[in-house]
Design a protein around this motif. Structure first.
Motif: not given
Ligand SMILES: *Cc1c(COP(=O)(O)O)cnc(C)c1O
Length: 453
Positions: A139-142, A182-184, A260-262, A289-294
Motif C-alpha cells: 500500500g501507500a504506507q510501504m 500531509r498524510h500521517s 509525491v504522495d499520490g 500510489t495505490d491500486a487498492h483504492k481507485w
Molecule cells: C490512503 C492514503 C495513504 C495510505 O495508503 P495505504 O494504502 O492505506 O497505505 C497515504 N496517503 C494518502 C494521500 C492516502 O489517501
C-alpha cells in the motif's frame, strides 16, 4: 499420499463469494455486530480434532458475516476505499491458487514478467519517465518507506555518505519538508527509516490543504544539508493537489529530492479532464500510489515508482548465496520492494488494467469524480471543499460526528469523519467502480433526512 479435496472447499468459497457479491446492493453497508458477539461466533479453544475443509469454509462465512463491512458496495463512501472489479478479484483468486513466491524471478517467472508489464502500463498511464523503476508493495504506507529509503540513499550519497553501510549514526542530518496537511503515513515512514519525525519541517497550506510554493521556498532557504520534499496529490480530506510543477522547480533548485504522495490523486494523470491538477508530476523523483483504492484491485496493493533506479535498487536490493538471482534481463521483485517472500501482486493489477484499458481507467476516474460533484450539488451549503476529484467534505455543525454514527446505523450508506481546520467534518469519497447516480441520490437523501430529524 491421497490428493486433498480441492473441489469441496473451493466450491463452497465460490458459492459464498458470489452470494456475498450479488447481495451487496441489498445488504446494510455497515457491520451490525459488536466484538463480543463476533468473539462468541468465531472464538473458543482450538479443537483437538480437525474439521472437514468445506464445512470450515461454510461455518467461517456464516460466523464472519455479521462483522463484514460491505466496503465493496457502491454505497460505501468512507475513507478512500475502492471495491474489486470482477477481473481483479478473479486474478487475485488465481494469485492465491498459483501461490508463487514472487520475490525472485526463478520462483515465479510469470509473476515477475506480469509486474514488469503492468508496471510499464502504469508508468505510461501516469506519464512518468520511461526509465522509472517500479515496485509492487502492500500500500501507500510501504510505498513511502521504499521511496523515502531510495531518497535517503541518494541525498546522503550526494553528501558523501553510504547509508546502507553506515546507517544514520554520524550521517549528515536529513531534513524532510512536507505540507502541514500531509498524510500521517509520511511521518510513520520517517519513523521506520530512522529519519524521525523531528526532521520534519511543515510548510503552510492553503484552505484546501495545498502546499504554498512561497512558504516552501522560504523553508528551503533556511535549511542546510540533505533535503527531501514530500508533496501530495490528493489530500485525503479535500482531494486537493499540491502545485507540483512549482514545487519541483523550487525543490530541485536547492538540490532536494521530491517525493509525491499520490495514493489516489496520481490517478488524475490518467484522465484528460483532470490531468491539469498534476501538471509537472513527471519531474518528481519518486511517486507513491495505490491500486487498492481507485483502480479497485482487492487489498492489498500499492505501487512505488522511482526516477532513480540505481537509488531504488541500492536501498532495496538484496543478495544471498542460496538465492538464484536473475542474471541477464530478468527482474527480481525483491530488489524493488521491502518484502522478501511475497505475494504475486502484479496479477490482479494486470487483470484490472487489461480489462479496463486506457479508456476504461479514464472513464472510472471521470465517472467517480462526476458522482462526487453530483453528491456535492445535493448537499449544497454543507460542502466545505472545492470538489476537484472524488472527495467531498461536509459540515453539519456540532452534530456532525453524531450524524455520521446515525448514518452508519441506518445502513443505506457508510461515511467517515475527520477534523478539518479544527472542526468536525464528514468525509464522502466516491471510489467504487459500481457506484451510480441512484447510489449517490439515495445516500444524499438519507444524510439530509437524518441531518434534519
Ligand atoms: C490512503 C492514503 C495513504 C495510505 O495508503 P495505504 O494504502 O492505506 O497505505 C497515504 N496517503 C494518502 C494521500 C492516502 O489517501
Amino acid at each position: 499420499m491421497e490428493q486433498p479435496d480441492w473441489h469441496g472447499p473451493l466450491t463452497e468459497a465460490y458459492e459464498q463469494a458470489t452470494r456475498f457479491l450479488t447481495g451487496l446492493p441489498s445488504r446494510p453497508v455497515g457491520s451490525g455486530a459488536g466484538p463480543d458477539e463476533l468473539r462468541a461466533a468465531l472464538g473458543g479453544p482450538l479443537p483437538d480434532k480437525g474439521t472437514d475443509a468445506r464445512e470450515v469454509i461454510a461455518r467461517l462465512a456464516a460466523a464472519a458475516d455479521a462483522g463484514i463491512v460491505a466496503s465493496p458496495s457502491g454505497r460505501f463512501f468512507g475513507f478512500v476505499i475502492g471495491g474489486a472489479t470482477p477481473a481483479a478479484l478473479a486474478a487475485d483468486w488465481l494469485t492465491a491458487t498459483w501461490d508463487q513466491n514472487a520475490g525472485l524471478y526463478a520462483a515465479g517467472p510469470s509473476a515477475a514478467v506480469v509486474e514488469e508489464v503492468a508496471g510499464g502500463w502504469l508508468r505510461d498511464l501516469f506519464g512518468l519517465p520511461a526509465h522509472t523503476s517500479v515496485g509492487f508493495v502492500t500500500g501507500a504506507q510501504m510505498s513511502h518507506v521504499t521511496a523515502l529509503a531510495a531518497a535517503r540513499h541518494e541525498v546522503l550519497r550526494r553528501a558523501g555518505w553510504d547509508v546502507e553501510a553506515g546507517g544514520l549514526h554520524g550521517a549528515p542530518r536529513i531534513t524532510v519538508v512536507a505540507g502541514a496537511d500531509r498524510h500521517s503515513t509520511i511521518d510513520r515512514a520517517l519513523r521506520f527509516l530512522g529519519i524521525g519525525t523531528a526532521a520534519l519541517v511543515p510548510v503552510d497550506v492553503d484552505d484546501q490543504g495545498r502546499m504554498q510554493p512561497d512558504a516552501l521556498r522560504t523553508a528551503l532557504d533556511d535549511i542546510d544539508g540533505p533535503v527531501i520534499v514530500c508533496a501530495q496529490l490528493g489530500n485525503v480530506n479535500t482531494g486537493a493537489c499540491d502545485p507540483i510543477a512549482a514545487i519541483c522547480d523550487i525543490a530541485h533548485a536547492s538540490g532536494a529530492w521530491v517525493h509525491v504522495d499520490g495514493a489516489f490523486g496520481l490517478w488524475a494523470a490518467a484522465s484528460s479532464r483532470h490531468r491539469h491538477l498534476v501538471t509537472g508530476v513527471d519531474r518528481a523523483d519518486s511517486w507513491t500510489t495505490d491500486a487498492h483504492k481507485w483502480l479497485n484491485v482487492p487489498y492489498d496493493s500499492g505501487l512505488v515508482f522511482c526516477a532513480h533506479p540505481q537509488a531504488h535498487r541500492a536501498a532495496m536490493g538484496v543478495r544471498a548465496a542460496y538465492l538464484v538471482h536473475a542474471g541477464g534481463n530478468e527482474r527480481d521483485a525483491l530488489d524493488h520492494n521491502p518484502e522478501f517472500s511475497r505475494r504475486a501482486r502484479g496479477f490482479p493489477v494486470y487483470a484490472a488494467l487489461r480489462t479496463l484499458g486506457r479508456n476504461g481507467v479514464e472513464a472510472l476516474i471521470d465517472r467517480t469524480c462526476e458522482l462526487a460533484t453530483r453528491f456535492a450539488t445535493h448537499m449544497g451549503d454543507a460542502v466545505l471543499n472545492e470538489v476537484v476529484l472524488n472527495q467531498v467534505l461536509l459540515t453539519f455543525g456540532p452534530q456532525t460526528f453524531d450524524l455520521i454514527t446515525r448514518v452508519r446505523e441506518e445502513g443505506t450508506c457508510w461515511v467517515s469523519g475527520t477534523t478539518w481546520q479544527g472542526s468536525p467534518a464528514m468525509r464522502f469519497s466516491v471510489s467504487n467502480h459500481t457506484t451510480d447516480e441512484s447510489d449517490i441520490d439515495r445516500a444524499a437523501e438519507v444524510i439530509l433526512r437524518l441531518a434534519t430529524s
